[in-house]
Design an enzyme around this catalytic site. Sequence first.
Site, PDB file in Angstrom:
ATOM      1  N   ASP A  20       0.824  -1.226   0.000  1.00 36.46           N
ATOM      2  CA  ASP A  20       0.000   0.000   0.000  1.00 36.46           C
ATOM      3  C   ASP A  20       0.850   1.265   0.000  1.00 36.46           C
ATOM      4  OD1 ASP A  20      -2.402  -1.393   0.049  1.00 36.46           O
ATOM      5  OD2 ASP A  20      -2.587  -1.302   2.236  1.00 36.46           O
ATOM      6  N   ASP A 129      -7.308   2.669  12.740  1.00 45.54           N
ATOM      7  CA  ASP A 129      -6.035   3.370  12.638  1.00 45.54           C
ATOM      8  C   ASP A 129      -6.160   4.738  11.976  1.00 45.54           C
ATOM      9  OD1 ASP A 129      -4.550   1.511  14.035  1.00 45.54           O
ATOM     10  OD2 ASP A 129      -4.239   0.256  12.266  1.00 45.54           O
ATOM     11  N   SER A 180      -3.483  -8.923   6.509  1.00 45.90           N
ATOM     12  CA  SER A 180      -2.966  -7.613   6.852  1.00 45.90           C
ATOM     13  C   SER A 180      -2.289  -7.734   8.216  1.00 45.90           C
ATOM     14  CB  SER A 180      -4.119  -6.612   6.897  1.00 45.90           C
ATOM     15  OG  SER A 180      -3.722  -5.487   7.639  1.00 45.90           O
TER      16      SER A 180
END
Length: 422
Positions: A20, A129, A180
């Site tokens: 990412d 987050d 993830s």
Amino acid sequence: MTTSNPSRRHVVLAYSGGLDTSIAIPWIGEHHDAEVTALSIDVGQEGELTGALDRARRNGARDARLVDAKAAFVREFLWPALQANALYEGVYPLSTALARPLIARTLASVALELGADTVAHGCTGKGNDQVRFDVAIHTLAPSLTIIAPVREWNMNRDDEIRYARDHHLEIRATVESPYSVDENLWGRSVEGGRLEDPNRPAPEEVFDWTGHPETWPKEAETLVVDFERGLPTRIDGRALDPVDLVREMNRRAGAHGVGRIDHVEDRVVGIKSRETYECPGAIALLEAHRSLESLVLPRDLLQFKAGVDRRFSDLVYEGLWFSPLREALGAFVVSTQEVVTGSVTLRLHQGSVRAVGRTSEYSLLAPELATFGAGSRFPQELAVGFIHLYGLPNQLAHARRTAARASTEAETPAAGALLNRP
Ligand code: ARG
């Protein structure tokens, strides 16, 4: 370093080296007409950060920097959390949540130092987050603009890989995991992929720090942790600096499979999600700290502090580290810790950790108190009077209710009998 172009915007990106944030470098350049400085912040994640910095430069970053924040992470974030026995929903030691305010603070201060007016992070629009980063940055550096490419770009994994290929990006050599993963000194968070079905046991492949159950020793191991004012200072008599101490606990407890957590969690954005954690050192230290507190703090303080600890944990989870309430609760917690000094013996065995011994010069479990003022004879006659007064409110309440019920029962048939009279 590519030469900077003063007419373009300058964005400082919180960069992990994963897919990412690697893609984010050219993406920000294209979509925001900006130059990117990639900033990696070392909070004790495993994996190699310097290689990631070189890749960031080759992928078009104007500069790539590394800040070692491990010592600050332990001292300013993990230690206060440990003193507050911080566990979200009773199980999650908040490893990811605790690192976010530090990463945000570092990102903001580097941006301001470099004269950049924008920061970027790789959070999605569905998680906690983004809340933690954005709230911390709005609080500490409200002049900064925030870009969150993953939240904006609407690419799936395949789109991302195609984008990387089309832009000739160099991405991590290892096959990108379907999960993830977020890592720091306090633990490892794993979600997504096959973990999304909460009814499906987590496959062994998601675990890394705790080894395969077949490798967990058959024999239990004990270790002794010394605390001073609520903070661990030694393991088995050996003084360690805070970062090494946390690492050593991860290693020792992880070898026994301690700290695997499988949790359906309530996110700030209102959804439930299944998360798997490995937090061996955190779980072992929390067990030791809690056990020492049970020896040295009086009952009323323990009960009150449990409520404070819970609220503190919720605030950390909810992204409110930099808030007056979190700071005030933290100050209360510190004020309770002077006596949390002593040693705890932990027993590690087959995925579990238990405190099996604790000792302190401040221990309130004092055999001599039982004989205080009365030689070796406990004054049992005082106990009798105490118990009478102690139970008096209940005795009175019970007597009043019984009498009231008896009189209602006595009258009801009479009234009923009157009405039923022909
Ligand atoms: N659910 C955890 C939290 O909100 C971890 C989030 C990050 N997890 C991850 N696997 N990337 O604190």
